[in-house]
Design a protein around this motif. Structure first.
Motif, PDB file in Angstrom:
ATOM      1  N   GLU A 173       0.827  -1.209   0.000  1.00 56.15           N
ATOM      2  CA  GLU A 173       0.000   0.000   0.000  1.00 56.15           C
ATOM      3  C   GLU A 173       0.865   1.264   0.000  1.00 56.15           C
ATOM      4  O   GLU A 173       0.574   2.231  -0.713  1.00 56.15           O
ATOM      5  CB  GLU A 173      -0.928   0.005   1.211  1.00 56.15           C
ATOM      6  N   ALA A 174       1.934   1.256   0.771  1.00 57.76           N
ATOM      7  CA  ALA A 174       2.839   2.410   0.800  1.00 57.76           C
ATOM      8  C   ALA A 174       3.428   2.669  -0.583  1.00 57.76           C
ATOM      9  O   ALA A 174       3.529   3.826  -1.011  1.00 57.76           O
ATOM     10  CB  ALA A 174       3.954   2.180   1.825  1.00 57.76           C
ATOM     11  N   MET A 175       3.808   1.615  -1.287  1.00 58.20           N
ATOM     12  CA  MET A 175       4.352   1.778  -2.634  1.00 58.20           C
ATOM     13  C   MET A 175       3.316   2.413  -3.548  1.00 58.20           C
ATOM     14  O   MET A 175       3.611   3.362  -4.281  1.00 58.20           O
ATOM     15  CB  MET A 175       4.768   0.417  -3.227  1.00 58.20           C
ATOM     16  N   ASP A 176       2.092   1.882  -3.516  1.00 53.21           N
ATOM     17  CA  ASP A 176       1.059   2.338  -4.448  1.00 53.21           C
ATOM     18  C   ASP A 176       0.549   3.739  -4.126  1.00 53.21           C
ATOM     19  O   ASP A 176       0.161   4.482  -5.023  1.00 53.21           O
ATOM     20  CB  ASP A 176      -0.098   1.336  -4.479  1.00 53.21           C
ATOM     21  N   ARG A 177       0.586   4.111  -2.862  1.00 50.66           N
ATOM     22  CA  ARG A 177       0.162   5.460  -2.461  1.00 50.66           C
ATOM     23  C   ARG A 177       1.311   6.461  -2.496  1.00 50.66           C
ATOM     24  O   ARG A 177       1.095   7.650  -2.323  1.00 50.66           O
ATOM     25  CB  ARG A 177      -0.373   5.438  -1.035  1.00 50.66           C
ATOM     26  N   ARG A 178       2.539   5.955  -2.626  1.00 52.48           N
ATOM     27  CA  ARG A 178       3.751   6.777  -2.502  1.00 52.48           C
ATOM     28  C   ARG A 178       3.760   7.428  -1.121  1.00 52.48           C
ATOM     29  O   ARG A 178       4.143   8.578  -0.954  1.00 52.48           O
ATOM     30  CB  ARG A 178       3.868   7.846  -3.582  1.00 52.48           C
ATOM     31  N   ASP A 179       3.330   6.668  -0.126  1.00 53.86           N
ATOM     32  CA  ASP A 179       3.281   7.136   1.259  1.00 53.86           C
ATOM     33  C   ASP A 179       4.540   6.637   1.963  1.00 53.86           C
ATOM     34  O   ASP A 179       4.532   5.615   2.650  1.00 53.86           O
ATOM     35  CB  ASP A 179       2.023   6.616   1.953  1.00 53.86           C
ATOM     36  N   TRP A 180       5.634   7.357   1.771  1.00 52.69           N
ATOM     37  CA  TRP A 180       6.936   6.905   2.248  1.00 52.69           C
ATOM     38  C   TRP A 180       7.003   6.869   3.771  1.00 52.69           C
ATOM     39  O   TRP A 180       7.701   6.039   4.344  1.00 52.69           O
ATOM     40  CB  TRP A 180       8.047   7.761   1.654  1.00 52.69           C
TER      41      TRP A 180
ATOM     42  N   ALA B  40      14.745   6.043  -0.908  1.00 51.64           N
ATOM     43  CA  ALA B  40      15.291   6.779  -2.054  1.00 51.64           C
ATOM     44  C   ALA B  40      15.234   5.921  -3.321  1.00 51.64           C
ATOM     45  O   ALA B  40      14.904   6.430  -4.401  1.00 51.64           O
ATOM     46  CB  ALA B  40      16.720   7.227  -1.764  1.00 51.64           C
ATOM     47  N   LEU B  41      15.536   4.635  -3.196  1.00 50.77           N
ATOM     48  CA  LEU B  41      15.463   3.738  -4.358  1.00 50.77           C
ATOM     49  C   LEU B  41      14.019   3.598  -4.833  1.00 50.77           C
ATOM     50  O   LEU B  41      13.748   3.673  -6.040  1.00 50.77           O
ATOM     51  CB  LEU B  41      16.045   2.360  -4.001  1.00 50.77           C
ATOM     52  N   PHE B  42      13.090   3.420  -3.906  1.00 48.73           N
ATOM     53  CA  PHE B  42      11.670   3.303  -4.286  1.00 48.73           C
ATOM     54  C   PHE B  42      11.196   4.581  -4.977  1.00 48.73           C
ATOM     55  O   PHE B  42      10.484   4.524  -5.986  1.00 48.73           O
ATOM     56  CB  PHE B  42      10.797   3.002  -3.068  1.00 48.73           C
ATOM     57  N   LYS B  43      11.580   5.722  -4.439  1.00 53.50           N
ATOM     58  CA  LYS B  43      11.201   7.002  -5.052  1.00 53.50           C
ATOM     59  C   LYS B  43      11.777   7.119  -6.460  1.00 53.50           C
ATOM     60  O   LYS B  43      11.115   7.642  -7.369  1.00 53.50           O
ATOM     61  CB  LYS B  43      11.703   8.172  -4.207  1.00 53.50           C
ATOM     62  N   HIS B  44      13.009   6.649  -6.638  1.00 56.56           N
ATOM     63  CA  HIS B  44      13.652   6.715  -7.957  1.00 56.56           C
ATOM     64  C   HIS B  44      12.829   5.975  -8.996  1.00 56.56           C
ATOM     65  O   HIS B  44      12.631   6.462 -10.112  1.00 56.56           O
ATOM     66  CB  HIS B  44      15.068   6.142  -7.879  1.00 56.56           C
ATOM     67  N   PHE B  45      12.331   4.791  -8.632  1.00 60.25           N
ATOM     68  CA  PHE B  45      11.611   3.979  -9.601  1.00 60.25           C
ATOM     69  C   PHE B  45      10.112   4.272  -9.663  1.00 60.25           C
ATOM     70  O   PHE B  45       9.485   4.027 -10.684  1.00 60.25           O
ATOM     71  CB  PHE B  45      11.846   2.490  -9.346  1.00 60.25           C
ATOM     72  N   LEU B  46       9.532   4.796  -8.594  1.00 64.07           N
ATOM     73  CA  LEU B  46       8.085   5.028  -8.594  1.00 64.07           C
ATOM     74  C   LEU B  46       7.708   6.503  -8.630  1.00 64.07           C
ATOM     75  O   LEU B  46       6.559   6.834  -8.911  1.00 64.07           O
ATOM     76  CB  LEU B  46       7.447   4.388  -7.348  1.00 64.07           C
ATOM     77  N   GLY B  47       8.657   7.376  -8.374  1.00 61.60           N
ATOM     78  CA  GLY B  47       8.353   8.792  -8.243  1.00 61.60           C
ATOM     79  C   GLY B  47       7.878   9.468  -9.513  1.00 61.60           C
ATOM     80  O   GLY B  47       7.232  10.509  -9.442  1.00 61.60           O
ATOM     81  N   ARG B  48       8.189   8.900 -10.671  1.00 59.71           N
ATOM     82  CA  ARG B  48       7.822   9.553 -11.925  1.00 59.71           C
ATOM     83  C   ARG B  48       6.911   8.717 -12.801  1.00 59.71           C
ATOM     84  O   ARG B  48       6.617   9.108 -13.926  1.00 59.71           O
ATOM     85  CB  ARG B  48       9.097   9.920 -12.680  1.00 59.71           C
ATOM     86  N   CYS B  49       6.445   7.587 -12.289  1.00 65.33           N
ATOM     87  CA  CYS B  49       5.505   6.804 -13.085  1.00 65.33           C
ATOM     88  C   CYS B  49       4.084   7.096 -12.607  1.00 65.33           C
ATOM     89  O   CYS B  49       3.874   7.787 -11.611  1.00 65.33           O
ATOM     90  CB  CYS B  49       5.825   5.307 -13.046  1.00 65.33           C
ATOM     91  N   GLY B  50       3.129   6.577 -13.327  1.00 64.00           N
ATOM     92  CA  GLY B  50       1.729   6.769 -12.964  1.00 64.00           C
ATOM     93  C   GLY B  50       1.299   5.761 -11.909  1.00 64.00           C
ATOM     94  O   GLY B  50       2.105   5.351 -11.066  1.00 64.00           O
ATOM     95  N   PRO B  51       0.039   5.345 -11.949  1.00 63.17           N
ATOM     96  CA  PRO B  51      -0.474   4.432 -10.936  1.00 63.17           C
ATOM     97  C   PRO B  51       0.246   3.084 -10.953  1.00 63.17           C
ATOM     98  O   PRO B  51       0.730   2.631 -11.998  1.00 63.17           O
ATOM     99  CB  PRO B  51      -1.947   4.259 -11.296  1.00 63.17           C
ATOM    100  N   THR B  52       0.314   2.490  -9.783  1.00 68.20           N
ATOM    101  CA  THR B  52       0.907   1.156  -9.644  1.00 68.20           C
ATOM    102  C   THR B  52      -0.007   0.285  -8.804  1.00 68.20           C
ATOM    103  O   THR B  52      -0.872   0.783  -8.073  1.00 68.20           O
ATOM    104  CB  THR B  52       2.279   1.220  -8.952  1.00 68.20           C
ATOM    105  N   GLN B  53       0.220  -1.024  -8.917  1.00 61.93           N
ATOM    106  CA  GLN B  53      -0.462  -1.971  -8.045  1.00 61.93           C
ATOM    107  C   GLN B  53       0.512  -3.092  -7.729  1.00 61.93           C
ATOM    108  O   GLN B  53       1.093  -3.705  -8.631  1.00 61.93           O
ATOM    109  CB  GLN B  53      -1.705  -2.550  -8.721  1.00 61.93           C
TER     110      GLN B  53
END
Length: 148
Positions: free
Chosen positions: A23-30, A59-72
């Protein structure tokens, strides 16, 4: 295998924490990862991607998810081994990432396995180490927008 009620409760707590991670990954709730990762947690996500410490992981998660759209991120096939105040788990992960903006038509998925080492703290189970093994790569990694 003869599991007692305590073992089942620990397994359930670990499962819920894995779901919080997804859920944290998908919400970008670091900040949510404070309840998932130990401060000195480490990771192994393949060659060149072995962050040390919760901040480096984020920081690694932000690098890969910070600029993409929705994830699941979906978690399944969980197996947990409890060893007192330590545990290990293995689960499948099926992730899907959609591009954002001009990359919205792109998707990327890297189904794989999470192997986690856990420590029981006064606030619950926390990941001490995570290794992700990618079983396949589907689509375009450009959907992540991480290399622009």
């Amino acid at each position: 295998m003869n599991l007692g009620l305590d073992d089942l409760l620990h397994e359930r707590a670990i499962h819920r924490t894995l779901c919080r991670f997804a859920e944290a990954m998908d919400r970008r709730d670091w900040a949510m990862l404070d309840d998932v990762l130990l401060p000195d947690a480490s990771g192994d996500f393949g060659e060149g991607f072995q962050p040390q410490g919760r901040l480096a992981l984020i920081a690694l998660f932000k690098h890969f998810l910070g600029r993409c759209g929705p994830t699941q991120h979906l978690i399944g096939n969980l197996v947990v081994e409890i060893r007192g105040e330590r545990a290990s788990s293995r689960c499948y992960v099926r992730d899907l990432h959609q591009g954002a903006g001009e990359r919205a038509a792109l998707t990327f998925s890297s189904p794989g396995i999470y192997d986690d080492e856990w420590i029981l703290t006064g606030r619950g189970w926390r990941i001490a180490h995570r290794r992700k093994t990618n079983l396949m790569m589907i689509g375009s990694i450009a959907a992540l927008g991480a290399d622009d």
